[in-house]
Design a protein around this motif. Structure first.
Motif, PDB file in Angstrom:
ATOM      1  N   PHE A 155       0.861  -1.430   0.163  1.00 59.92           N
ATOM      2  CA  PHE A 155      -0.128   0.323   0.068  1.00 59.92           C
ATOM      3  C   PHE A 155       0.896   1.445  -0.438  1.00 59.92           C
ATOM      4  O   PHE A 155       1.663   1.543   0.576  1.00 59.92           O
ATOM      5  N   GLU A 156       0.486   2.060  -0.521  1.00 55.28           N
ATOM      6  CA  GLU A 156       0.966   3.719  -0.728  1.00 55.28           C
ATOM      7  C   GLU A 156      -0.290   4.080  -0.311  1.00 55.28           C
ATOM      8  O   GLU A 156      -0.759   4.802  -0.365  1.00 55.28           O
ATOM      9  N   GLU A 157       0.358   5.449   0.650  1.00 54.33           N
ATOM     10  CA  GLU A 157      -0.913   6.762   0.790  1.00 54.33           C
ATOM     11  C   GLU A 157      -1.555   7.407   0.038  1.00 54.33           C
ATOM     12  O   GLU A 157      -0.825   7.513  -1.155  1.00 54.33           O
ATOM     13  N   GLY A 158      -2.561   7.440   0.078  1.00 51.54           N
ATOM     14  CA  GLY A 158      -3.601   8.353  -0.987  1.00 51.54           C
ATOM     15  C   GLY A 158      -3.549   7.289  -1.938  1.00 51.54           C
ATOM     16  O   GLY A 158      -4.492   7.860  -3.295  1.00 51.54           O
ATOM     17  N   GLU A 159      -3.329   6.003  -2.433  1.00 59.80           N
ATOM     18  CA  GLU A 159      -3.931   5.081  -3.660  1.00 59.80           C
ATOM     19  C   GLU A 159      -5.499   4.741  -2.982  1.00 59.80           C
ATOM     20  O   GLU A 159      -5.942   4.835  -2.155  1.00 59.80           O
ATOM     21  N   MET A 160      -6.145   4.412  -4.345  1.00 58.90           N
ATOM     22  CA  MET A 160      -7.092   3.556  -4.308  1.00 58.90           C
ATOM     23  C   MET A 160      -7.783   2.221  -4.237  1.00 58.90           C
ATOM     24  O   MET A 160      -6.755   1.747  -5.393  1.00 58.90           O
ATOM     25  N   TYR A 168     -11.923   3.187  -1.920  1.00 65.83           N
ATOM     26  CA  TYR A 168     -11.499   4.115  -1.004  1.00 65.83           C
ATOM     27  C   TYR A 168      -9.887   4.341  -0.601  1.00 65.83           C
ATOM     28  O   TYR A 168      -9.502   3.755  -1.245  1.00 65.83           O
ATOM     29  N   GLU A 169     -10.035   5.615  -0.135  1.00 68.07           N
ATOM     30  CA  GLU A 169      -8.497   5.707  -0.075  1.00 68.07           C
ATOM     31  C   GLU A 169      -7.348   5.572   1.060  1.00 68.07           C
ATOM     32  O   GLU A 169      -8.460   5.467   1.841  1.00 68.07           O
ATOM     33  N   VAL A 170      -6.329   4.741   0.584  1.00 72.50           N
ATOM     34  CA  VAL A 170      -5.157   4.631   1.853  1.00 72.50           C
ATOM     35  C   VAL A 170      -4.720   5.843   2.908  1.00 72.50           C
ATOM     36  O   VAL A 170      -4.367   6.596   2.106  1.00 72.50           O
ATOM     37  N   LEU A 171      -5.487   5.279   4.060  1.00 74.92           N
ATOM     38  CA  LEU A 171      -3.928   6.401   4.219  1.00 74.92           C
ATOM     39  C   LEU A 171      -2.832   5.835   5.530  1.00 74.92           C
ATOM     40  O   LEU A 171      -3.546   5.294   6.388  1.00 74.92           O
ATOM     41  N   VAL A 172      -1.752   6.214   5.561  1.00 76.91           N
ATOM     42  CA  VAL A 172      -0.875   5.726   6.209  1.00 76.91           C
ATOM     43  C   VAL A 172      -1.376   6.401   7.585  1.00 76.91           C
ATOM     44  O   VAL A 172      -0.889   7.226   7.738  1.00 76.91           O
ATOM     45  N   VAL A 173      -1.112   5.503   8.713  1.00 84.79           N
ATOM     46  CA  VAL A 173      -1.803   6.038   9.825  1.00 84.79           C
ATOM     47  C   VAL A 173      -0.547   5.648  10.904  1.00 84.79           C
ATOM     48  O   VAL A 173      -1.359   5.002  12.341  1.00 84.79           O
TER      49      VAL A 173
END
Length: 330
Positions: A155-160, A168-173
């Motif tokens: 996963f990368e930040e902001g990918e759909m 859904y938007e991926v949020l790296v948290v």
């Protein structure tokens, strides 16, 4: 949760086409929420539970002859990705998670790392017998997470990512884990929060003797990042869906600020990690809970040290933390 709110939460899940699959856990935190969703190209699973008989039987009933094409893993902790490897072998599904947590999932239960744990626990001031119990408890998770999945995509930040009928938007948290991800459905303003935001308990934020040296600061920054979204519905991995992410985020931030202040006050006298743990978690703990309490105590101490509010020295083989006066620290 009132009946009315529970009905609203169920309505949100149905609107998104998500089925909550609650897996029992053999801990005080006695369940983890996994999810199923059907899309045009097959079924998506979010998180997998432990690799134990309970999860195997539960997924056997839930999946049946469904065509599972992707497994999305929010982070590497055993209750979320433990059964992922076996589930992937069973379904042939494509597995996605963050690269950071893919590596952490290998390291955290690797024999070499476990072999180093007694030395870390000695430095934390933990009595030898208790330390060995904690090492044994860590090692006991190995059969609950192996075989590890083959991760096909990071996963990368902001990918759909497509989950069921919605994007859904991926949020790296990072914070609860170094590579934690959540999934945000912007049009519905709904967050699949994993363990980043929980409704009734504070997510464990621990330093595990590897990875991010200041996970509590990272976690608090991740909370502030999500706060900007003003999420309406939160669907967590433990507990029930709830409304109002920002209210809960403010509670979590305030909780950690209070714990940091309490920890700093304790350090008027030099203390080991284990001595601080006894003051912060002044109640009977299982061995499993003790590991988490030590990790969380260390995360608070390292936050204060990085902030210039305490110092760490070595007393024989033990780390000792001592308060630095606020006016000096400033």
């Amino acid at each position: 949760m009132t009946d009315a709110l529970q009905a609203q939460a169920q309505s949100v899940l149905e609107e998104l086409g998500l089925k909550l699959v609650r897996h029992p856990l053999p801990f005080r935190l006695n369940h983890v929420n996994c999810f199923l969703a059907e899309g045009d190209d097959g079924w998506t699973i979010i998180d997998a539970g432990l690799n134990n008989d309970v999860s195997r039987e539960l997924w056997e009933r839930e999946i049946g002859d469904k065509n599972v094409t992707q497994i999305l893993l929010t982070h590497y902790h055993p209750d979320h990705f433990g059964y992922a490897g076996s589930l992937q072998k069973k379904t042939g599904a494509h597995v996605s998670m963050s690269e950071t947590d893919t590596k952490a999932g290998v390291k955290s239960w690797d024999d070499e790392f476990i072999k180093d744990l007694p030395g870390y626990y000695e430095a934390a001031g933990i009595p030898e017998a208790a330390a060995q119990e904690m090492v044994d408890n860590t090692q006991a998770f190995q059969p609950l997470i192996f075989p590890l999945p083959e991760v096909n995509h990071y996963f990368e930040e902001g990918e759909m990512v497509r989950i069921g009928r919605f994007d859904y938007e991926v949020l790296v948290v990072p914070g609860h884990s170094d590579g934690m991800v959540c999934f945000y459905q912007r049009e519905k303003n709904v967050l699949l929060s994993a363990d980043h935001i929980l409704p009734r308990i504070t997510p464990n934020i621990s330093y595990w003797f590897h990875g991010d040296p200041n996970p509590l600061l990272t976690y608090m920054n991740s909370l502030r990042k999500v706060r900007k979204l003003d999420v309406h519905w939160v669907i967590p991995s433990h507990g029930f869906p709830f409304q109002g992410a920002n209210r809960r985020i403010d509670e979590l931030l305030a909780h950690h600020e209070e714990r940091l202040e309490a920890t700093w006050q304790m350090l008027e006298q030099p203390l080991t990690i284990f001595e601080v743990r006894k003051r912060l978690f002044d109640r009977p703990l299982t061995v499993h809970e003790m590991r988490f309490a030590v990790g969380e105590t260390l995360a608070h101490l390292e936050y204060l040290r990085a902030d210039g509010r305490c110092e760490r020295t070595k007393d024989v083989e033990r780390w000792v933390y001592k308060q630095i006066e606020k006016d000096v620290a400033q």
